[in-house]
Design an enzyme around this catalytic site. Structure first.
Site, PDB file in Angstrom:
ATOM      1  N   GLN A  37       0.940  -1.092  -0.040  1.00  0.00           N
ATOM      2  CA  GLN A  37       0.028  -0.003   0.017  1.00  0.00           C
ATOM      3  C   GLN A  37       0.883   1.266  -0.087  1.00  0.00           C
ATOM      4  OE1 GLN A  37      -2.331  -0.351   3.645  1.00  0.00           O
ATOM      5  NE2 GLN A  37      -0.272  -1.052   4.711  1.00  0.00           N
ATOM      6  N   GLN A  68      -8.403   3.426  19.601  1.00  0.00           N
ATOM      7  CA  GLN A  68      -7.327   2.425  20.166  1.00  0.00           C
ATOM      8  C   GLN A  68      -7.963   1.823  21.583  1.00  0.00           C
ATOM      9  OE1 GLN A  68      -5.126   1.841  17.862  1.00  0.00           O
ATOM     10  NE2 GLN A  68      -4.792   4.070  16.885  1.00  0.00           N
ATOM     11  N   ASP A  92       0.448   0.460  13.399  1.00  0.00           N
ATOM     12  CA  ASP A  92       1.140   1.888  14.208  1.00  0.00           C
ATOM     13  C   ASP A  92       1.181   1.463  15.521  1.00  0.00           C
ATOM     14  OD1 ASP A  92      -1.595   1.980  15.506  1.00  0.00           O
ATOM     15  OD2 ASP A  92      -2.462   2.645  13.564  1.00  0.00           O
ATOM     16  N   GLU A 112       1.110  -8.258  11.501  1.00  0.00           N
ATOM     17  CA  GLU A 112       1.023  -7.208  10.763  1.00  0.00           C
ATOM     18  C   GLU A 112       1.819  -7.443   9.584  1.00  0.00           C
ATOM     19  OE1 GLU A 112       0.627  -3.954   8.640  1.00  0.00           O
ATOM     20  OE2 GLU A 112      -0.578  -4.036  10.516  1.00  0.00           O
ATOM     21  N   GLY A 144      -1.814 -12.400   8.677  1.00  0.00           N
ATOM     22  CA  GLY A 144      -2.872 -12.802   9.790  1.00  0.00           C
ATOM     23  C   GLY A 144      -3.526 -14.215   9.344  1.00  0.00           C
ATOM     24  N   ASP A 161      -7.553  -4.790  13.789  1.00  0.00           N
ATOM     25  CA  ASP A 161      -7.352  -3.544  13.789  1.00  0.00           C
ATOM     26  C   ASP A 161      -6.833  -3.293  12.260  1.00  0.00           C
ATOM     27  OD1 ASP A 161      -7.023  -0.617  13.676  1.00  0.00           O
ATOM     28  OD2 ASP A 161      -4.840  -0.930  14.725  1.00  0.00           O
ATOM     29  N   ASP A 164      -9.604   0.227   5.932  1.00  0.00           N
ATOM     30  CA  ASP A 164     -10.999   0.310   5.352  1.00  0.00           C
ATOM     31  C   ASP A 164     -10.999  -1.012   4.233  1.00  0.00           C
ATOM     32  OD1 ASP A 164     -12.897   2.115   6.756  1.00  0.00           O
ATOM     33  OD2 ASP A 164     -10.880   3.262   6.069  1.00  0.00           O
TER      34      ASP A 164
END
Length: 288
Positions: A37, A68, A92, A112, A144, A161, A164
């Site tokens: 990305q 969070q 993050d 992640e 994941g 987490d 979109d």
């Protein structure tokens, strides 16, 4: 970068057509394209630092704590004894920061997929990335989906987490994903996933809930206020394998002193309960 014009970053996305949210930019701190990305971090005039992935604002220093804390403490405080936790996404570090605070959590794993997000968050977003410093954490850069396939019946709580449902996160809202979550949980396990906004994408929210209901007997939808997200609100899909659990009532509550000690700026037991109270029109659309 092409969305920064005359010193303003404007978020425009097909997921919320006909509207835009803008931040005044003082400085571009980082811009790069990872394998997955576009990654942009900017210093804004009023919202502190902001992380933007594929053109969509993920968090700002001004209001990130609402998201969070809620995505972390809604499931953690609804579970009787959340010792082992999995975080999917969250590059993050903000969710890791919050999960590490919960007194019942003994260890947690974070998976992640994008190493660039982790690296640049550590450099430019230390107020969230300090979550990576927890001795309870095992951090894995990877997929994941694959991790959960190989780690079944392991976790008390799983928090997704995600960004979109475009780009690398699109599969995190599907029925197959919720099946993986179910299999990776221990009996009576609870999940919590970022679930979009009712005001802009009601059909997607309803579809995500229906996908989850195929594998979880108890499914609820909560909201919190995040001014820099579309329409100022974000939703959380919370679900449990325990048919008797009431997800809207926290079993863990914190005294005022503990709230201060844990540095909770948004979440408390009353907010927990109120988060599940939805307007009539949305209740009708989601559950009838």
């Amino acid at each position: 970068m092409d969305q920064i014009r005359q010193g303003w970053y404007s978020e425009m996305c097909e997921l919320w057509p006909g509207q835009s949210f803008s931040l005044e930019v003082k400085e571009v701190l980082f811009h790069g394209k990872s394998e997955f990305q576009d990654v942009l971090i900017v210093q804004t005039t009023n919202h502190g630092r902001a992380l933007i992935l594929d053109g969509i604002i993920q968090c700002t220093e001004f209001d990130e704590f609402s998201y969070q804390e809620m995505i972390s403490f809604l499931p953690l405080c609804a579970h009787k004894n959340p010792k082992n936790v999995l975080i999917v996404g969250g590059g993050d570090g903000g969710v890791a920061r919050e999960v590490a605070k919960h007194p019942s959590v003994e260890q947690f794993v974070q998976v992640e997929i994008d190493a660039m997000v982790i690296e640049q968050s550590k450099k430019f977003l230390p107020f969230m990335a300090k979550g990576f410093e927890s001795p309870k954490l095992t951090l894995i850069v990877g997929d994941g989906f694959e991790y959960m396939k190989n780690h079944q019946n392991k976790f008390d709580v799983i928090i997704t987490d995600s960004s979109d449902p475009i780009g690398p996160a699109v599969n995190l809202f599907t029925e197959n994903y919720f099946k993986l979550l179910k299999d990776a949980l221990r009996p009576n396990g609870i999940i919590c996933s970022q679930a979009g906004t009712l005001w802009s994408d009601l059909p997607h929210v309803k579809e995500t809930i229906e996908n989850c209901q195929k594998h979880f007997p108890v499914v609820k939808y909560a909201v919190s206020s995040v001014p820099s997200y579309p329409n100022g609100q974000i939703g959380y899909l919370v679900a449990s394998l325990d048919e008797t659990v009431n997800l809207t009532k926290p079993v863990h509550t914190f005294a005022k002193e503990s709230v201060e000690e844990l540095q909770l700026r948004y979440y408390n037991d009353k907010i927990h309960e109120a988060a599940f109270v939805l307007p009539n029109c949305f209740n009708k659309a989601l559950w009838n």
